[in-house]
Design an enzyme around this catalytic site. Sequence first.
Site, PDB file in Angstrom:
ATOM      1  N   THR A   1       5.799  10.132 -10.964  1.00 47.16           N
ATOM      2  CA  THR A   1       4.702   9.171 -10.838  1.00 47.16           C
ATOM      3  C   THR A   1       5.151   8.034  -9.924  1.00 47.16           C
ATOM      4  O   THR A   1       6.304   7.606  -9.995  1.00 47.16           O
ATOM      5  CB  THR A   1       4.392   8.558 -12.233  1.00 47.16           C
ATOM      6  OG1 THR A   1       4.175   9.631 -13.135  1.00 47.16           O
ATOM      7  CG2 THR A   1       3.159   7.672 -12.202  1.00 47.16           C
TER       8      THR A   1
ATOM      9  N   THR B   1       3.568   6.001   5.717  1.00 44.27           N
ATOM     10  CA  THR B   1       4.329   4.891   6.295  1.00 44.27           C
ATOM     11  C   THR B   1       5.548   5.355   7.082  1.00 44.27           C
ATOM     12  O   THR B   1       5.898   4.755   8.099  1.00 44.27           O
ATOM     13  CB  THR B   1       4.780   3.943   5.154  1.00 44.27           C
ATOM     14  OG1 THR B   1       3.608   3.451   4.516  1.00 44.27           O
ATOM     15  CG2 THR B   1       5.587   2.773   5.673  1.00 44.27           C
TER      16      THR B   1
HETATM   17  N1  ASP Z   1      -0.694   4.130   2.664  1.00 42.60           N
HETATM   18  C1  ASP Z   1       0.511   4.869   2.799  1.00 42.60           C
HETATM   19  C2  ASP Z   1       0.226   6.285   2.380  1.00 42.60           C
HETATM   20  O1  ASP Z   1       0.311   6.610   1.226  1.00 42.60           O
HETATM   21  C3  ASP Z   1       1.596   4.265   1.987  1.00 42.60           C
HETATM   22  C4  ASP Z   1       2.926   4.954   2.107  1.00 42.60           C
HETATM   23  O2  ASP Z   1       3.138   5.866   2.855  1.00 42.60           O
HETATM   24  O3  ASP Z   1       3.815   4.509   1.400  1.00 42.60           O
HETATM   25  O4  ASP Z   1      -0.082   7.090   3.206  1.00 42.60           O
END
Ligand code: ASP
Length: 354
Positions: free
Chosen positions: A231, A78
Amino acid sequence: MTFCDKIQIHSIKGRNMYILRLTYSRFSKQRDINTGIVFITLCYYFRDILLSLHGNYVRIERMSPNNTSVLLIYTGGTIGMIENAETGALESFNFEHLQKHVPELQNFTFRIDTYQFDPPMDSSDMDPDAWRKLVRIISDNYNQYTGFVILHGTDTMAYTASALSFMLEGLNKPVILTGSQLPIGVLRTDGKENLLTSIEIATARHPNGRPIVPEVCIFFENHLTRGNRTTKINAENFNAFRSYNYPVLASAGIHIKYNNVQIHTEKVQRELQPHYLLDTNIAILKLFPGIQEKRGGCHSRYKGTESCGAGNLRFGQCSAERVVSPSSAQCLRTRHYHCKRYPMQRRYGRNGAL
Ligand code: ASP
């Protein structure tokens, strides 16, 4: 009278270690004084080495702020995404855009080099090959950088951090993973803080030049935690990670407060030993009351079970040979796995199942 007349510094190939060799000879009385002065001057310059002469090898790693540098590795997630105005979906964008949205990066007075995964990966696509790639990038560039920051999706960041902590044996430099809950282009993004503070931590050093956090860590929402203890606990809040059973290694407020006692430092400085061989026959099998062996409950092909409480499992639940260990405790707050505390644990222990 004996004085040393030759000081040689040897670099041991690939080890970044030096030996100071003193060669002795006899001098006339007249030259003793001059040679003494030279000797004391040299002692001053080489005081660090001389102070450590009780060992054979001395590690010298004094880096001035000028030779501070960070390798920023962007894997995806993200933090590096942008909202598609038409569809509203998040799409990965180029790393240059990331820099454009964080002009503060220019304020660091040291070098920040970047490496981008192409194409960027959603962290749910991360696998042992991607971990190997990260280990390769870090080990190939190990001597060029003070520390490493990895931008990573939050979903599997804890798995990558954990894997890297075991794959980078003898690590002596910070490897900080971070990401964000909101893309960096979004107004209320948590990505900027996470990125900038991670870079600061990756370059933080003690007055003697040693890195403050020579570990694989996750930095998120003001807390630095040990990679293999962390975690993901929340997909909504900025406070997305938690370190169970181990204190945070640093907290970032106005100042970054390091919990030095809890930070792991290698007593004997070693060379980095990267590992690439992984046993992929490992899965977490969550044992629950009534789990059926025939329904694929206990697969001996895979190693690792999550059992009840402090590591208990019902003796009749799976045949002892099929429960392959080590079994981990269900209770995340359990500090120790009490292998022999309960009768069934002792029985499994005798059968060699745990
Ligand atoms: N779907 C994303 C990922 O883990 C979520 C994030 O980056 O928070 O790549």
